[in-house]
Design a protein around this motif. Structure first.
Motif, PDB file in Angstrom:
ATOM      1  N   HIS A   1     -11.821  -8.803  -4.031  1.00  0.00           N
ATOM      2  CA  HIS A   1     -12.347  -8.729  -5.393  1.00  0.00           C
ATOM      3  C   HIS A   1     -13.396  -7.632  -5.524  1.00  0.00           C
ATOM      4  N   PHE A   2     -14.068  -7.296  -4.420  1.00  0.00           N
ATOM      5  CA  PHE A   2     -15.120  -6.286  -4.459  1.00  0.00           C
ATOM      6  C   PHE A   2     -14.594  -4.890  -4.129  1.00  0.00           C
ATOM      7  N   THR A   3     -13.339  -4.793  -3.723  1.00  0.00           N
ATOM      8  CA  THR A   3     -12.751  -3.489  -3.372  1.00  0.00           C
ATOM      9  C   THR A   3     -11.387  -3.329  -4.020  1.00  0.00           C
ATOM     10  N   PRO A   4     -11.309  -3.420  -5.338  1.00  0.00           N
ATOM     11  CA  PRO A   4      -9.991  -3.329  -5.992  1.00  0.00           C
ATOM     12  C   PRO A   4      -9.283  -1.999  -5.740  1.00  0.00           C
ATOM     13  N   HIS A   5     -10.055  -0.916  -5.531  1.00  0.00           N
ATOM     14  CA  HIS A   5      -9.442   0.387  -5.304  1.00  0.00           C
ATOM     15  C   HIS A   5      -8.762   0.480  -3.939  1.00  0.00           C
ATOM     16  N   MET A   6      -9.100  -0.439  -3.028  1.00  0.00           N
ATOM     17  CA  MET A   6      -8.526  -0.410  -1.681  1.00  0.00           C
ATOM     18  C   MET A   6      -7.290  -1.292  -1.568  1.00  0.00           C
ATOM     19  N   VAL A   7      -7.033  -2.111  -2.581  1.00  0.00           N
ATOM     20  CA  VAL A   7      -5.860  -3.002  -2.554  1.00  0.00           C
ATOM     21  C   VAL A   7      -5.106  -2.918  -3.883  1.00  0.00           C
ATOM     22  N   ASP A   8      -5.156  -1.743  -4.520  1.00  0.00           N
ATOM     23  CA  ASP A   8      -4.512  -1.622  -5.824  1.00  0.00           C
ATOM     24  C   ASP A   8      -2.996  -1.501  -5.730  1.00  0.00           C
ATOM     25  N   THR A   9      -2.464  -1.380  -4.501  1.00  0.00           N
ATOM     26  CA  THR A   9      -1.012  -1.412  -4.306  1.00  0.00           C
ATOM     27  C   THR A   9      -0.680  -2.424  -3.223  1.00  0.00           C
ATOM     28  N   ASP A  10       0.522  -2.932  -3.256  1.00  0.00           N
ATOM     29  CA  ASP A  10       0.951  -3.920  -2.266  1.00  0.00           C
ATOM     30  C   ASP A  10       0.953  -3.321  -0.863  1.00  0.00           C
ATOM     31  N   TYR A  11       1.274  -2.049  -0.777  1.00  0.00           N
ATOM     32  CA  TYR A  11       1.316  -1.373   0.533  1.00  0.00           C
ATOM     33  C   TYR A  11      -0.085  -1.276   1.143  1.00  0.00           C
ATOM     34  N   LYS A  12      -1.092  -0.931   0.337  1.00  0.00           N
ATOM     35  CA  LYS A  12      -2.458  -0.825   0.842  1.00  0.00           C
ATOM     36  C   LYS A  12      -2.965  -2.175   1.348  1.00  0.00           C
ATOM     37  N   LYS A  13      -2.695  -3.226   0.587  1.00  0.00           N
ATOM     38  CA  LYS A  13      -3.150  -4.548   0.993  1.00  0.00           C
ATOM     39  C   LYS A  13      -2.460  -4.992   2.282  1.00  0.00           C
ATOM     40  N   ALA A  14      -1.179  -4.676   2.411  1.00  0.00           N
ATOM     41  CA  ALA A  14      -0.434  -5.041   3.621  1.00  0.00           C
ATOM     42  C   ALA A  14      -1.002  -4.334   4.852  1.00  0.00           C
ATOM     43  N   ARG A  15      -1.325  -3.038   4.705  1.00  0.00           N
ATOM     44  CA  ARG A  15      -1.849  -2.284   5.844  1.00  0.00           C
ATOM     45  C   ARG A  15      -3.247  -2.767   6.239  1.00  0.00           C
ATOM     46  N   GLN A  16      -4.063  -3.128   5.240  1.00  0.00           N
ATOM     47  CA  GLN A  16      -5.402  -3.649   5.532  1.00  0.00           C
ATOM     48  C   GLN A  16      -5.312  -4.979   6.262  1.00  0.00           C
ATOM     49  N   PHE A  17      -4.407  -5.827   5.819  1.00  0.00           N
ATOM     50  CA  PHE A  17      -4.209  -7.124   6.457  1.00  0.00           C
ATOM     51  C   PHE A  17      -3.682  -6.951   7.882  1.00  0.00           C
ATOM     52  N   GLU A  18      -2.732  -6.058   8.051  1.00  0.00           N
ATOM     53  CA  GLU A  18      -2.119  -5.840   9.363  1.00  0.00           C
ATOM     54  C   GLU A  18      -3.137  -5.297  10.366  1.00  0.00           C
ATOM     55  N   GLY A  19      -4.011  -4.405   9.914  1.00  0.00           N
ATOM     56  CA  GLY A  19      -4.972  -3.788  10.814  1.00  0.00           C
ATOM     57  C   GLY A  19      -5.989  -4.744  11.391  1.00  0.00           C
ATOM     58  N   GLY A  20      -6.205  -5.899  10.747  1.00  0.00           N
ATOM     59  CA  GLY A  20      -7.203  -6.839  11.232  1.00  0.00           C
ATOM     60  C   GLY A  20      -6.646  -7.974  12.072  1.00  0.00           C
ATOM     61  N   LEU A  21      -5.330  -8.008  12.280  1.00  0.00           N
ATOM     62  CA  LEU A  21      -4.723  -9.086  13.048  1.00  0.00           C
ATOM     63  C   LEU A  21      -5.082  -8.990  14.527  1.00  0.00           C
ATOM     64  N   ARG A  22      -5.065 -10.144  15.199  1.00  0.00           N
ATOM     65  CA  ARG A  22      -5.283 -10.151  16.644  1.00  0.00           C
ATOM     66  C   ARG A  22      -4.160  -9.395  17.340  1.00  0.00           C
ATOM     67  N   ASP A  23      -4.470  -8.792  18.492  1.00  0.00           N
ATOM     68  CA  ASP A  23      -3.495  -7.935  19.198  1.00  0.00           C
ATOM     69  C   ASP A  23      -2.175  -8.644  19.496  1.00  0.00           C
ATOM     70  N   PRO A  24      -2.169  -9.893  20.015  1.00  0.00           N
ATOM     71  CA  PRO A  24      -0.868 -10.535  20.305  1.00  0.00           C
ATOM     72  C   PRO A  24       0.014 -10.685  19.069  1.00  0.00           C
ATOM     73  N   ILE A  25      -0.608 -10.945  17.920  1.00  0.00           N
ATOM     74  CA  ILE A  25       0.159 -11.086  16.675  1.00  0.00           C
ATOM     75  C   ILE A  25       0.519  -9.713  16.127  1.00  0.00           C
ATOM     76  N   LEU A  26      -0.424  -8.782  16.207  1.00  0.00           N
ATOM     77  CA  LEU A  26      -0.183  -7.423  15.709  1.00  0.00           C
ATOM     78  C   LEU A  26       0.979  -6.768  16.443  1.00  0.00           C
ATOM     79  N   ASP A  27       1.072  -6.988  17.751  1.00  0.00           N
ATOM     80  CA  ASP A  27       2.159  -6.384  18.528  1.00  0.00           C
ATOM     81  C   ASP A  27       3.529  -6.856  18.053  1.00  0.00           C
ATOM     82  N   ARG A  28       3.589  -8.088  17.532  1.00  0.00           N
ATOM     83  CA  ARG A  28       4.883  -8.646  17.116  1.00  0.00           C
ATOM     84  C   ARG A  28       5.284  -8.226  15.700  1.00  0.00           C
TER      85      ARG A  28
END
Length: 281
Positions: free
Chosen positions: A135-162
């Motif tokens: 809610h505080f960074t609408p410009h960083m998640v204004d597209t579905d692709y941006k939000k997906a990449r932000q979410f993916e980048g914060g996942l734990r390594d075992p989950i991220l690898d999969r």
């Protein structure tokens, strides 16, 4: 149906009391103060909704709105009230919003969003926190692709690898696969721990046999702790015995069979949340 204002002929004090009493009956929202933009926004929306049916002047609106301010919010209004005596309702809302959403708070939330990682949190809890900070960074998640990449980048390594190798373009698909990967990682960890305990048990069993072969009972912890029960010298070894175990059922009973089915993303997320809450108790 709009609430009528007090009668024109009433005294000022009586009108204020009557107006406040009628307004209180509508159970207006209360704001306790602090730098809480989301709570402040909810308070403004609630108050504005009431004033659409509760007819009164701008001065009366401000007076009634101030009546719902408590604790720190009340103290704030007492400090700024004298210099904002005759402001319009829109101006009051602007002052209120500016006080409850300072740039310092917003900058801190932006930093939290950019540095957010899953860590030890479940995927469902991590996703909820990410959505709140978005809610505080609408410009960083204004597209579905941006939000997906932000979410993916914060996942734990075992989950991220999969999930990283799948290159999923949409946020919904990425969240779904992350939840599945989380379950697979948990099952693999549980199986690994079970194998480790089994290996330790077999090592202990082998060590006990060796100690028994030496004939010295003092080398065995259990025997050593109960010298009045076991003799000083053990002449024999442990004997492997098979234990027959059966579960008697009614003749003709068939094994229970249930067809597998896929849960929706919403159901999976809710299930994960409930399981995490049970684990944290």
């Amino acid at each position: 149906m709009p609430v009528p204002p007090p009668a024109p002929g009433c005294q000022t004090g009586d009108c204020t009391v009557s107006l406040t009493r009628e307004f209180k009956k509508m159970k207006p929202p209360v704001f306790h103060g602090g730098i809480e933009p989301l709570k402040a926004e909810a308070w403004v929306l609630g108050i504005e909704k009431l004033f659409k049916v509760f007819l009164c002047t701008d001065a009366q609106r401000i007076q009634l709105a101030a009546f719902t301010l408590e604790d720190d919010a009340r103290c704030w209004w007492m400090l700024v009230r004298d210099e904002n005596k005759d402001v319009a309702w829109a101006c009051f809302l602007e002052i209120f919003t500016r006080n409850t959403s300072r740039n310092v708070y917003g900058d801190r939330k932006v930093s939290e969003f950019m540095e957010l990682k899953q860590g030890n949190k479940s995927v469902a809890k991590y996703e909820t926190q990410l959505t709140e900070l978005a809610h505080f960074t609408p410009h960083m998640v204004d597209t579905d692709y941006k939000k997906a990449r932000q979410f993916e980048g914060g996942l734990r390594d075992p989950i991220l690898d999969r999930v990283n190798v799948l290159k999923l373009p949409t946020y919904v698909d990425l969240l779904d696969r992350a939840l599945i990967a989380e379950g697979n990682v948990a099952n693999r960890k549980q199986n690994f721990e079970w194998k480790g305990r089994r290996q330790n048990f077999n090592k202990g069993k082998t060590l006990t046999k060796k100690k028994l072969k030496s004939g010295n009972s003092n080398n065995i912890p259990v025997v050593r702790d109960f010298p009045d029960v076991f003799p000083d010298e053990l002449s024999g070894q442990l004997v492997n015995r098979e234990i027959k175990f059966t579960i008697d059922v009614i003749p003709g009973t068939q094994p229970i069979s249930k067809t597998f089915y896929l849960m929706s993303i919403i159901e999976m997320k809710e299930l994960k949340t409930q399981l995490q809450e049970l684990l944290e108790k």
